[in-house]
Design an enzyme around this catalytic site. Structure first.
Site, mmCIF file in Angstrom:
data_model
loop_
_atom_site.group_PDB
_atom_site.id
_atom_site.type_symbol
_atom_site.label_atom_id
_atom_site.label_comp_id
_atom_site.label_asym_id
_atom_site.label_seq_id
_atom_site.Cartn_x
_atom_site.Cartn_y
_atom_site.Cartn_z
ATOM 1 N N LYS A 111 -57.940 33.921 -46.899
ATOM 2 C CA LYS A 111 -59.017 34.699 -47.519
ATOM 3 C C LYS A 111 -59.447 35.918 -46.723
ATOM 4 C CE LYS A 111 -61.773 31.259 -50.103
ATOM 5 N NZ LYS A 111 -63.118 30.689 -50.095
ATOM 6 N N LYS A 192 -52.556 24.333 -57.642
ATOM 7 C CA LYS A 192 -53.709 23.487 -57.960
ATOM 8 C C LYS A 192 -54.680 24.187 -58.911
ATOM 9 C CE LYS A 192 -57.085 24.584 -54.443
ATOM 10 N NZ LYS A 192 -58.145 24.145 -53.591
ATOM 11 N N LYS A 195 -60.881 27.598 -59.590
ATOM 12 C CA LYS A 195 -61.783 28.503 -60.306
ATOM 13 C C LYS A 195 -61.418 29.958 -60.074
ATOM 14 C CE LYS A 195 -64.994 27.681 -56.569
ATOM 15 N NZ LYS A 195 -66.096 26.813 -56.223
HETATM 16 P P1 AMP Z 1 -64.380 24.077 -54.142
HETATM 17 O O1 AMP Z 1 -64.500 24.318 -55.591
HETATM 18 O O2 AMP Z 1 -63.147 24.689 -53.550
HETATM 19 O O3 AMP Z 1 -65.648 24.346 -53.377
HETATM 20 O O4 AMP Z 1 -64.122 22.513 -53.997
HETATM 21 C C1 AMP Z 1 -65.095 21.525 -54.180
HETATM 22 C C2 AMP Z 1 -64.438 20.167 -54.004
HETATM 23 O O5 AMP Z 1 -63.492 19.926 -55.049
HETATM 24 C C3 AMP Z 1 -63.667 20.009 -52.676
HETATM 25 O O6 AMP Z 1 -63.820 18.685 -52.192
HETATM 26 C C4 AMP Z 1 -62.240 20.256 -53.092
HETATM 27 O O7 AMP Z 1 -61.318 19.653 -52.216
HETATM 28 C C5 AMP Z 1 -62.187 19.642 -54.504
HETATM 29 N N1 AMP Z 1 -61.174 20.302 -55.347
HETATM 30 C C6 AMP Z 1 -61.091 21.623 -55.652
HETATM 31 N N2 AMP Z 1 -60.023 21.889 -56.455
HETATM 32 C C7 AMP Z 1 -59.391 20.690 -56.662
HETATM 33 C C8 AMP Z 1 -58.228 20.293 -57.402
HETATM 34 N N3 AMP Z 1 -57.494 21.163 -58.105
HETATM 35 N N4 AMP Z 1 -57.889 18.974 -57.385
HETATM 36 C C9 AMP Z 1 -58.623 18.084 -56.692
HETATM 37 N N5 AMP Z 1 -59.730 18.382 -55.971
HETATM 38 C C10 AMP Z 1 -60.123 19.672 -55.951
#
Ligand code: AMP
Ligand code: TRP
Length: 326
Positions: A111, A192, A195
């Protein structure tokens, strides 16, 4: 009771990957542990944000936590900036963390590393995360696979602090739910669900309309074969559908594979969509009701109080150990 801590950033839409990879674990753990679930608004500031949008997203995430099943009577739900101990402990830990180890964080490398204008907050982001966790004497941290490296750093910082200054911190364990640790994008099952994906076809938002959910699953990318089996290497798309279907329905992947023999991908897609809709509809109804009632600010005020009470002692121990006059 096991101490549990986890956090999510109030940025962007919350999607099915966040829900299955992280939130569902949060909900299960509130039955067995003393849980703290944080909305990490200070982490969100590491990238420039629109202030009004950040405020809106912070309330929205709190509402989604509760609508998804986190119970403020069982778990502490709070906003990171409402407990000033996090920022203070992060400074103290920044004086223990090393530039070398922070430079090796892959999230920072992806990033910000090559950008002159990336903020210094983005660089020290994992130290604030370590402070979040260590302040609560946390034993277990449920997160998705992408947070593994940050968790290793958190453990290293706890061990180094304890060695240098005396035993202050519990060294926490990470808990990653294997089956749902990486929910993949519907438009590209090699990457994966995220968002920040370029296309909305990538993800299912938790507040998405049923019609749109069905459409996205129908268009989900799969291979050109017809055989339904679980094989994330060769059949990433079909395997992702099976993982999602299994996680929302509670049926094992083996059972689903057997059930769909000879039925073709179309059926699997529609049935997965319907199972997801059935899971999300009550969540969405609870969310809208909760946001109209104005209850969320009361929940967060109570959470802030509980969070502050939980960290005062550890912060004092840190300061004392490091030589500050209390
Ligand atoms: P973030 O949206 O990146 O802040 O992630 C919030 C939580 O969701 C963290 O624990 C991430 O590891 C989990 N997470 C985000 N994207 C995925 C995904 N595609 N599959 C599983 N867990 C996810
Ligand atoms: N860095 C995490 C993410 O991007 C969010 C986070 C901040 C977190 N503090 C935490 C997760 C403490 C678990 C524990 O998803």
């Amino acid at each position: 009771m096991t101490r549990v801590f986890s956090g999510m950033q109030p940025t962007g839409v919350l999607h099915l990957g966040n829900y299955l990879g992280a939130m569902k674990q949060f909900i299960a753990l509130q039955e067995e542990g003393e849980c703290y679930y944080c909305i990490v608004d200070l982490h969100a500031l590491t990238i420039p944000r629109d202030p009004a949008e950040l405020r809106r997203r912070t309330r929205e995430l709190a509402g989604l936590y509760v609508a998804a099943g986190l119970d403020p009577a069982k778990a502490t739900i709070f906003v990171q900036s409402h407990n000033p101990d996090h920022a203070e402990a992060a400074w103290l830990l920044q004086c223990v963390a090393r530039i070398g180890e922070l430079s090796r964080m892959t999230q920072f490398k992806d990033k910000g590393k090559d950008s002159e204008s990336a903020t210094s907050g983005l660089f020290t982001y994992p130290v604030l995360m370590a402070a979040d966790i260590l302040l609560y004497q946390t034993e277990v941290v449920p997160v998705g696979e992408d947070q593994r490296q940050h968790m290793e750093l958190t453990r290293d910082l706890a061990e180094r602090f304890n060695r240098q200054y005396g035993e202050v911190f519990t060294v926490p364990d990470v808990r990653i739910q294997k089956a749902t640790a990486r929910i993949m994008g519907l438009d590209n099952p090699e990457k994966k669900m995220s968002k920040s994906a370029p296309s909305e076809a990538n993800y299912i938002a938790l507040l998405e309309e049923p019609k749109s959910i069905l459409k996205k699953f129908k268009r989900a990318v799969t291979d050109s074969g017809t055989e339904i089996r679980f094989d994330p290497e060769q059949k990433a798309g079909v395997s992702n559908l099976l993982s999602i279907y299994s996680a929302v329905s509670g049926q094992s992947i083996d059972t689903l594979v057997e059930q769909y023999q000879g039925k073709g991908y179309g059926h699997l897609k529609v049935d997965t969509a319907e199972a997801v809709i059935a899971e999300l509809e009550p969540l969405q109804a609870r969310y809208h009701q909760l946001m109209e009632s104005g209850e969320i600010d009361d929940i967060l005020a109570k959470g802030a109080k509980q969070a502050r009470a939980a960290t005062a002692e550890t912060l004092a121990k840190m300061k004392e150990a490091m030589g500050l006059i209390l």
